[in-house]
Motif scaffolding. Structure first.
Motif, PDB file in Angstrom:
ATOM      1  N   GLY A   1       2.358  -3.393   2.317  1.00  0.00           N
ATOM      2  CA  GLY A   1       2.413  -4.670   3.270  1.00  0.00           C
ATOM      3  C   GLY A   1       2.785  -5.990   3.063  1.00  0.00           C
ATOM      4  O   GLY A   1       3.389  -6.763   3.698  1.00  0.00           O
TER       5      GLY A   1
ATOM      6  N   GLU B   1       5.625  -8.359  11.640  1.00  0.00           N
ATOM      7  CA  GLU B   1       5.437  -8.833  13.163  1.00  0.00           C
ATOM      8  C   GLU B   1       4.672 -10.082  13.164  1.00  0.00           C
ATOM      9  O   GLU B   1       5.259 -11.112  14.234  1.00  0.00           O
ATOM     10  CB  GLU B   1       4.442  -7.720  13.708  1.00  0.00           C
ATOM     11  CG  GLU B   1       4.862  -6.354  13.686  1.00  0.00           C
ATOM     12  CD  GLU B   1       3.975  -5.400  14.221  1.00  0.00           C
ATOM     13  OE1 GLU B   1       4.316  -4.251  15.072  1.00  0.00           O
ATOM     14  OE2 GLU B   1       2.603  -5.611  14.178  1.00  0.00           O
ATOM     15  N   ASN B   2       3.863 -10.408  12.273  1.00  0.00           N
ATOM     16  CA  ASN B   2       3.357 -11.994  12.298  1.00  0.00           C
ATOM     17  C   ASN B   2       4.460 -13.028  12.015  1.00  0.00           C
ATOM     18  O   ASN B   2       4.410 -13.915  12.619  1.00  0.00           O
ATOM     19  CB  ASN B   2       2.313 -12.059  11.270  1.00  0.00           C
ATOM     20  CG  ASN B   2       0.796 -11.199  11.823  1.00  0.00           C
ATOM     21  OD1 ASN B   2       0.911 -10.994  12.852  1.00  0.00           O
ATOM     22  ND2 ASN B   2       0.236 -10.535  10.887  1.00  0.00           N
TER      23      ASN B   2
ATOM     24  N   ASP C   1       2.546   1.259  10.509  1.00  0.00           N
ATOM     25  CA  ASP C   1       2.535   0.352  11.386  1.00  0.00           C
ATOM     26  C   ASP C   1       1.590  -0.888  10.536  1.00  0.00           C
ATOM     27  O   ASP C   1       1.800  -1.958  10.799  1.00  0.00           O
ATOM     28  CB  ASP C   1       1.319   0.772  12.434  1.00  0.00           C
ATOM     29  CG  ASP C   1       2.171   1.560  13.504  1.00  0.00           C
ATOM     30  OD1 ASP C   1       3.139   1.939  13.388  1.00  0.00           O
ATOM     31  OD2 ASP C   1       1.359   1.709  14.607  1.00  0.00           O
ATOM     32  N   ASP C   2       0.844  -0.368   9.598  1.00  0.00           N
ATOM     33  CA  ASP C   2       0.104  -1.521   8.826  1.00  0.00           C
ATOM     34  C   ASP C   2       1.044  -2.097   8.132  1.00  0.00           C
ATOM     35  O   ASP C   2       0.840  -3.530   7.735  1.00  0.00           O
ATOM     36  CB  ASP C   2      -1.021  -0.843   8.183  1.00  0.00           C
ATOM     37  CG  ASP C   2      -1.889  -1.790   7.542  1.00  0.00           C
ATOM     38  OD1 ASP C   2      -2.779  -2.267   8.186  1.00  0.00           O
ATOM     39  OD2 ASP C   2      -1.534  -2.522   6.234  1.00  0.00           O
ATOM     40  N   VAL C   3       2.177  -1.545   7.296  1.00  0.00           N
ATOM     41  CA  VAL C   3       3.066  -2.299   6.694  1.00  0.00           C
ATOM     42  C   VAL C   3       3.741  -3.218   7.538  1.00  0.00           C
ATOM     43  O   VAL C   3       4.231  -4.360   7.045  1.00  0.00           O
ATOM     44  CB  VAL C   3       3.988  -1.409   5.929  1.00  0.00           C
ATOM     45  CG1 VAL C   3       5.107  -2.226   5.180  1.00  0.00           C
ATOM     46  CG2 VAL C   3       3.301  -0.306   4.986  1.00  0.00           C
ATOM     47  N   ALA C   4       3.795  -2.951   8.865  1.00  0.00           N
ATOM     48  CA  ALA C   4       4.722  -3.780   9.742  1.00  0.00           C
ATOM     49  C   ALA C   4       3.917  -5.226  10.155  1.00  0.00           C
ATOM     50  O   ALA C   4       4.488  -6.135  10.544  1.00  0.00           O
ATOM     51  CB  ALA C   4       5.258  -3.073  10.930  1.00  0.00           C
ATOM     52  N   PHE C   5       2.645  -4.997   9.837  1.00  0.00           N
ATOM     53  CA  PHE C   5       1.758  -6.027  10.531  1.00  0.00           C
ATOM     54  C   PHE C   5       2.130  -7.426  10.043  1.00  0.00           C
ATOM     55  O   PHE C   5       2.433  -8.262  10.704  1.00  0.00           O
ATOM     56  CB  PHE C   5       0.385  -5.759  10.019  1.00  0.00           C
ATOM     57  CG  PHE C   5      -0.549  -6.782  10.512  1.00  0.00           C
ATOM     58  CD1 PHE C   5      -1.024  -6.845  11.603  1.00  0.00           C
ATOM     59  CD2 PHE C   5      -1.185  -7.883   9.656  1.00  0.00           C
ATOM     60  CE1 PHE C   5      -1.840  -7.854  12.254  1.00  0.00           C
ATOM     61  CE2 PHE C   5      -2.070  -8.754  10.234  1.00  0.00           C
ATOM     62  CZ  PHE C   5      -2.270  -8.765  11.378  1.00  0.00           C
ATOM     63  N   GLY C   6       2.644  -7.723   8.747  1.00  0.00           N
ATOM     64  CA  GLY C   6       3.020  -8.866   8.172  1.00  0.00           C
ATOM     65  C   GLY C   6       4.281  -9.532   8.904  1.00  0.00           C
ATOM     66  O   GLY C   6       4.623 -10.653   9.450  1.00  0.00           O
TER      67      GLY C   6
END
Lengths: 591, 268
Positions: A153, A108-109, A101-106
């Motif tokens: 990420g 997603e933004n 999920d952390d790698v997905a953060f960017g």
């Protein structure tokens, strides 16, 4: 030329009327380049980094990323996608509770289509070698692993460049290697531009292009070979030479015709070449600076702490039960300078926290001068006073409104009179090199990083400990602050304080300790002089530990047929041995 | 070690309930609460109990764990039970202690309220047992997102919850470290009266706050560097999607609710 980042005459100040943190910098980074920025704390190197992706906007001048001006608000998000950033503290940049999920953060933004995300995430995690950790919680990872997740990420966003702002400053040597290697691979295979901010000289030698910053300006730029031939200027900028370069320059000073070397391999080759042409004439050693011997501690009142068959199990009886140290025997007394070394997680900190009773052994005993400190009726304060403990990043424990009050916290807790406390604060401040007149009333939070740490150490010294335990006292400091701090520890040792120092820097261990204890998986596997321990290079490497750079050099030289004696672990010793060998004097001495 | 602490009471498993859409599970919890309050007679609790048992079985949760969840509440349960028992007025006296008396009506009410409390707790723990914290915040965010129209910060709230969950272990570790560091300087957190102890917390709390603020600053910068600019235009890795199982669960829950209402009417 294809430039990815271009700074034109850029200045930046944190406060409107404050001094410039960066002043008038012009710099161009080519696409695919691999550049390191060196500088002491406060040189402006972090500010420079944050100007490159629009986190800070220049007060004057222009920053262009791929031709986009960072000052134009519309460009902000596109610039940050193209220029990713890794920060110093691995804990403070991960957002999610699961790696994936952390790698997905960017992504997603950026508003990426969720269907495309899993593939991109997997690719990024594979590139950083973290795929098998995809479903783990970040707080269970090591520092190096956390940084690799942070890189993944950024990488997932397919950046053109990655800026690492002291990304390895808080890591152990292995974590440091992991992170640097990942970036080297990304630079080589993906053509990603890397800007690497650091004050570790040993890292800098791996870069093709170096910028040295001083007081907000780029003071030197060039290849490592060019930059490291300016030792005087580097010193003036608060930096030091890499150990091997220093040794090669010292050999040159002694009269040998040798070029400055960056790595052990280069230096070994050069020395082997000279050795083949021996005897060389006119080699002289600079006079050695004699260091005063440690004062022989008074026989009476000598303090000794001992662990006897100490085992410590965390959360005993729960499913998370884990044994950190097992049946450890250790004796430390005044006059010792013990280095505690071992891989992260080998139990060093757990062991250290038994020395002053912060942790109670699950089995076994801890004794102070023969008395069990956990027996009923034993005043725990006595052991806390006699055995001082300096934790990692001790400045995080400062809390008082003034330096003076913070240092007095310990003595006050001991129940000493106001006059006595005052005297101890003065004494402790003087020891660590803080100035009573100007700094005693200051808030500890106003001090610079290095001085803040010394203030925290003064708080422990004010208890007048006979044995001092230090957990990686130099972590995160720049070379100059590191040197000053080690000088302080040496002074304390000479004055008769027993020292136990946890350290990952084998160079520091070799330079300062007179005894080294190696921990592996919670057990002491070696306990000897550093000379003997570093002679067992292979065993140490198997445990994931290094040897001092000069020991490694010695081994390389012997491979090449230069008979340097084994068990030389300090630069001065090796220098002297090499000068003797090269001038052909060794044979005569042996005869 | 502190780092092994888990949060919420999530019980990992791959049951059909675990795989349900968190939004539906939150809705079902609301429905369940309505159901509990509709059960106005003791008989009406039979369908509620049946419903809960069915749900627990499908979620493959050990019964022991459900009971363990009630444990911290036993004092409140006993307290409300006794309070209701003695203070509700009624006609049919069962026991007269002079200063207070127990009537049939008060006994009924006491049992009813205790049961309600019990079921409410077990129902909510069903949600936390079967839903990991992240999907839970995701579900909440999306259920509340219509409220954005009235400026309710649904996204920000969910982001705050995620970050809190992420940083609790880190801050716990830090608390432990600072506590030890101050103990090494002779601080005493354990003895003395309340005021003394409160004072002793200062050397712990100040560094903790300083560090939390520093972390917050660092994190904000790191998030911005990764293009975070609020909830607008943001997509999510985990797409929530209602499937057949969610609708079946909804239908079953509605059926049980109807059953409760009918039973309550018939036995009133």
């Amino acid at each position: 030329m294809d430039e990815i980042i271009r700074l034109e005459n850029v200045s930046y100040a944190y406060e409107d009327d404050g001094p410039n943190a960066v002043s008038g910098i012009s710099l161009a980074l080519e696409r695919g380049s691999f550049t390191a920025v060196l500088g002491s704390n406060g040189s402006g190197k972090s500010t420079l980094a944050k100007l490159c992706n629009g986190l800070f906007l220049p007060n004057a001048g222009k920053v262009l990323v791929d031709g986009l001006d960072t000052s134009e608000e519309d460009n902000t998000w596109e610039i940050r996608r193209r220029v990713g950033m890794i920060f110093q503290n691995p804990d403070n940049q991960l957002v999610a509770t699961v790696v994936r999920d952390d790698v997905a953060f960017g992504l997603e933004n950026l508003g990426m289509d969720p269907k495309e995300m899993p593939g991109r995430i997997e690719w990024a995690l594979t590139k950083t070698g973290m795929l098998s950790f995809a479903d783990k919680a970040p707080h269970l990872l090591s520092g190096g692993q956390k940084q690799r997740v942070a890189i993944a990420g950024v990488l997932a966003m397919k950046p053109e460049a990655i800026i690492c702002d002291e990304a390895t400053a808080m890591l152990d040597p292995q974590g440091r290697r992991e992170v640097l290697e990942v970036l080297e691979t990304l630079n080589r295979e993906e053509g990603i531009t890397v800007l690497w901010i650091t004050h570790f000289m040993e890292e800098a030698v791996r870069f093709r292009d170096l910028c040295v910053m001083h007081e907000g300006e780029i003071a030197l730029r060039g290849s490592p070979e060019q930059v490291f031939t300016e030792p005087e200027r580097l010193k003036q900028y608060g930096l030091r030479l890499p150990e091997m370069t220093r040794l090669s320059l010292e050999l040159r000073q002694a009269g040998a015709d040798i070029r400055p070397c960056l790595t052990g391999e280069e230096l070994a080759k050069e020395v082997a070449r000279l050795y083949a042409a021996r005897p060389l004439k006119g080699l002289t050693l600079p006079p050695e600076k004699a260091e005063p011997e440690a004062s022989p501690e008074a026989e009476s009142g000598r303090v000794e702490v001992a662990l006897n068959k100490v085992t410590h199990t965390y959360q005993q009886g729960s499913p998370y039960q884990s044994t950190a140290i097992r049946e450890v025997d250790l004796r430390v007394s005044q006059g010792d300078f013990v280095a505690l070394i071992g891989h992260t997680g080998s139990g060093k900190s757990t062991l250290a926290q038994h020395l002053n009773g912060l942790l109670k052994p699950t089995s076994g005993t801890v004794t102070l001068n023969g008395e069990d400190i956990h027996q009923k009726g034993f005043d725990r304060r006595r052991v806390r006073q006699q055995v001082g403990m300096v934790f990692q990043y001790p400045e995080t424990q400062l809390f008082e409104e003034s330096v003076k009050k913070d240092i007095a916290f310990g003595p006050v807790n001991l129940g000493l009179s106001a006059e006595e406390c005052d005297e101890r604060v003065r004494e402790a401040m003087e020891m660590v090199g803080l100035d009573w007149d100007t700094e005693a009333e200051k808030s500890p939070f106003e001090l610079s990083g290095g001085r803040m740490r010394r203030c925290a150490i003064a708080g422990v010294l004010a208890m007048r400990p006979k044995v001092l335990v230090l957990d990686e006292p130099t972590a995160g400091l720049d070379p100059e602050a590191r040197e000053q701090l080690m000088a302080l520890v040496r002074r304390l040792h000479r004055a008769g304080t027993g020292i136990v120092m946890i350290s990952h820097s084998m160079d520091d261990v070799a330079r300062h300790a007179n005894r080294a204890v190696v921990l592996q998986k919670g057990q002491i596997v070696m306990d000897d002089t550093p000379e003997e321990i570093f002679a067992r290079e292979e065993a140490l490497r198997d445990m994931g530990l290094d040897v001092p750079q000069v020991s490694a050099l010695g081994a390389l030289l012997r491979e090449k047929g230069v008979p340097v004696a084994p068990r030389l672990i300090r630069r001065g010793q090796v220098l002297a041995a090499l000068v003797r060998l090269l001038s052909g004097k060794e044979g005569q001495e042996n005869a | 070690m502190l780092e092994n602490i888990t949060f919420g009471q999530y019980y990992p498993s791959d049951s059909i309930v675990h795989r349900m859409d968190p939004r539906m599970k939150i809705l079902l919890l609301i429905l369940f609460i309505v159901n509990v309050f509709c059960a106005s007679t003791l008989y009406a609790f039979i369908p509620v109990l049946l419903y809960l048992v069915t749900a627990v079985r499908y979620a493959r949760l050990p019964a022991k764990m459900m009971l363990k969840g009630i444990k911290p509440l036993r004092l409140i349960l006993i307290f409300t039970f006794i309070l209701n028992l003695f203070f509700i007025q009624g006609q049919t006296v069962l026991l007269d202690l002079g200063f207070a008396r127990v009537t049939l009506e008060s006994l009924k009410t006491a049992v009813l309220y205790a049961l309600r409390l019990l079921f409410l707790v077990m129902g909510s723990s069903m949600l936390t047992y079967t839903t990991a914290p992240v999907p839970l915040t995701d579900g909440l965010e999306r259920l509340l997102s219509p409220l954005k129209a009235v400026r309710f910060p649904a996204h920000e709230m969910a982001m705050m919850m995620t970050i809190a969950l992420r940083f609790i272990p880190t801050l716990l570790e830090e608390t432990d470290k600072i506590m030890k560091a101050q103990s090494a300087r002779g601080a005493d957190f354990e003895t003395g009266n309340l005021i003394r102890r409160a004072k002793a917390m200062v050397p712990l709390l100040v560094p903790l706050f300083v560090s939390a603020f520093r972390r917050a600053g660092d994190l904000a910068m790191a998030m911005e560097a990764r293009c975070y600019h609020g909830g607008e235009g943001r997509t999510r890795l985990h797409v929530l999607k209602m499937t057949r199982k969610d609708y079946i669960a909804l239908a079953v829950s509605l059926a049980f609710l109807a059953l409760t209402i009918v039973t309550a009417r018939l036995t009133a």
